[in-house]
Design a protein around this motif. Structure first.
Motif, short mmCIF file in Angstrom:
data_model
loop_
_atom_site.label_atom_id
_atom_site.label_comp_id
_atom_site.label_asym_id
_atom_site.label_seq_id
_atom_site.Cartn_x
_atom_site.Cartn_y
_atom_site.Cartn_z
N ALA A 133 0.82 -1.21 0.00
CA ALA A 133 0.00 0.00 0.00
C ALA A 133 0.85 1.26 0.00
O ALA A 133 0.46 2.28 -0.57
N PHE A 134 2.03 1.21 0.62
CA PHE A 134 2.82 2.43 0.82
C PHE A 134 3.86 2.67 -0.27
O PHE A 134 4.15 3.82 -0.61
N ALA A 135 4.40 1.62 -0.86
CA ALA A 135 5.53 1.74 -1.78
C ALA A 135 5.22 2.62 -2.99
O ALA A 135 6.12 3.30 -3.50
N LYS A 136 3.98 2.64 -3.45
CA LYS A 136 3.65 3.41 -4.65
C LYS A 136 3.82 4.91 -4.45
O LYS A 136 3.90 5.66 -5.42
N TYR A 137 3.85 5.37 -3.21
CA TYR A 137 3.99 6.80 -2.93
C TYR A 137 5.44 7.21 -2.72
O TYR A 137 5.72 8.39 -2.52
N VAL A 138 6.35 6.26 -2.70
CA VAL A 138 7.75 6.55 -2.39
C VAL A 138 8.56 6.57 -3.68
O VAL A 138 8.71 5.55 -4.35
N ILE A 139 9.07 7.75 -4.03
CA ILE A 139 9.85 7.89 -5.26
C ILE A 139 11.18 8.57 -4.97
O ILE A 139 11.26 9.41 -4.07
#
Length: 225
Positions: free
Chosen positions: A129-135
């Motif tokens: 759930a969280f990884a997609k927001y981390v760039i």
């Protein structure tokens, strides 16, 4: 709203628990300079409301929702916490937009020295759930601190901390295995929500196309071209 620039490190003076509800008593000084009942103070990145205060401490309630989704439940008397008052309308915006609404908890995987910096590798407890927001080069809040992601890998990400930030925050005492509160950049969350909302409201065929990724057809169907 907060900026992620920690004003001081407070210390947990006492904690009263009743199931998943808590009352925290936190020793502080700077953040109490102009405090009033009802003010918002970020405690390890969690926006809490001041319910009472003295010259050297304040109290705040922690409701079950916050208890379940943050590391405040791990605090014990003597624990250090990062503190920041809500941003003043005329203040400098030195960090990024921080709501104090935690997305979840992360675990420190490693802590390594890189010249004058310290690099923390962190794994979210809810990676999917969280990884997609981390760039890479994007903003992230860790225990209330506004930081920049230096790399994002499968299952973890890393941030690099300058000596000043490390010395002036409770992150200085954190070691591998310790937990931290995570808040993703609000801009990414809004974009993700709006795109998913548009997809769910469109036709079944458009929804199928949206799941294949961002394509020219997807952009055209959603008003971007």
């Amino acid at each position: 709203m907060f900026t992620g620039l920690i004003e001081e490190v407070g210390k947990l003076k006492g904690v009263s628990r009743a199931g998943e509800a808590m009352v925290l008593t936190i020793e502080a000084s700077r953040v109490l300079g102009d405090v009033a009942i009802g003010d918002s103070i970020s405690v390890n990145g969690v926006c809490l409301t001041v319910t009472s205060f003295t010259r050297g401490s304040f109290q705040a309630d922690v409701m079950p929702q916050t208890f379940r989704h943050s590391n405040l439940k791990d605090l014990k008397p003597g624990s250090k916490v990062n503190l920041e008052r809500a941003m003043a309308a005329g203040g400098r915006f030195g960090g990024h937009i921080v709501q104090g609404h935690i997305d979840g908890v992360g675990v420190i995987v490693s802590r390594t020295v890189d010249a004058n910096a310290v690099v923390f590798a962190i794994r979210s407890e809810d990676e999917e759930a969280f990884a997609k927001y981390v760039i890479p080069k994007g903003s992230i809040t860790i225990d209330g601190i506004s930081l920049t992601v230096i790399r994002a890998e499968s299952g973890s990400f890393a941030v690099s901390i300058i000596p000043h930030t490390l010395a002036q925050t409770a992150l200085n005492d954190k070691q591998p295995g310790d937990t931290v509160n995570l808040e993703a950049d609000i801009l990414g969350k809004y974009v993700d929500h709006l795109l998913n909302y548009r997809s769910s409201a469109s036709s079944t065929e458009s929804a199928k196309r949206s799941r294949t990724g961002v394509t020219a057809s997807f952009l055209a169907d959603n008003g971007f071209m």
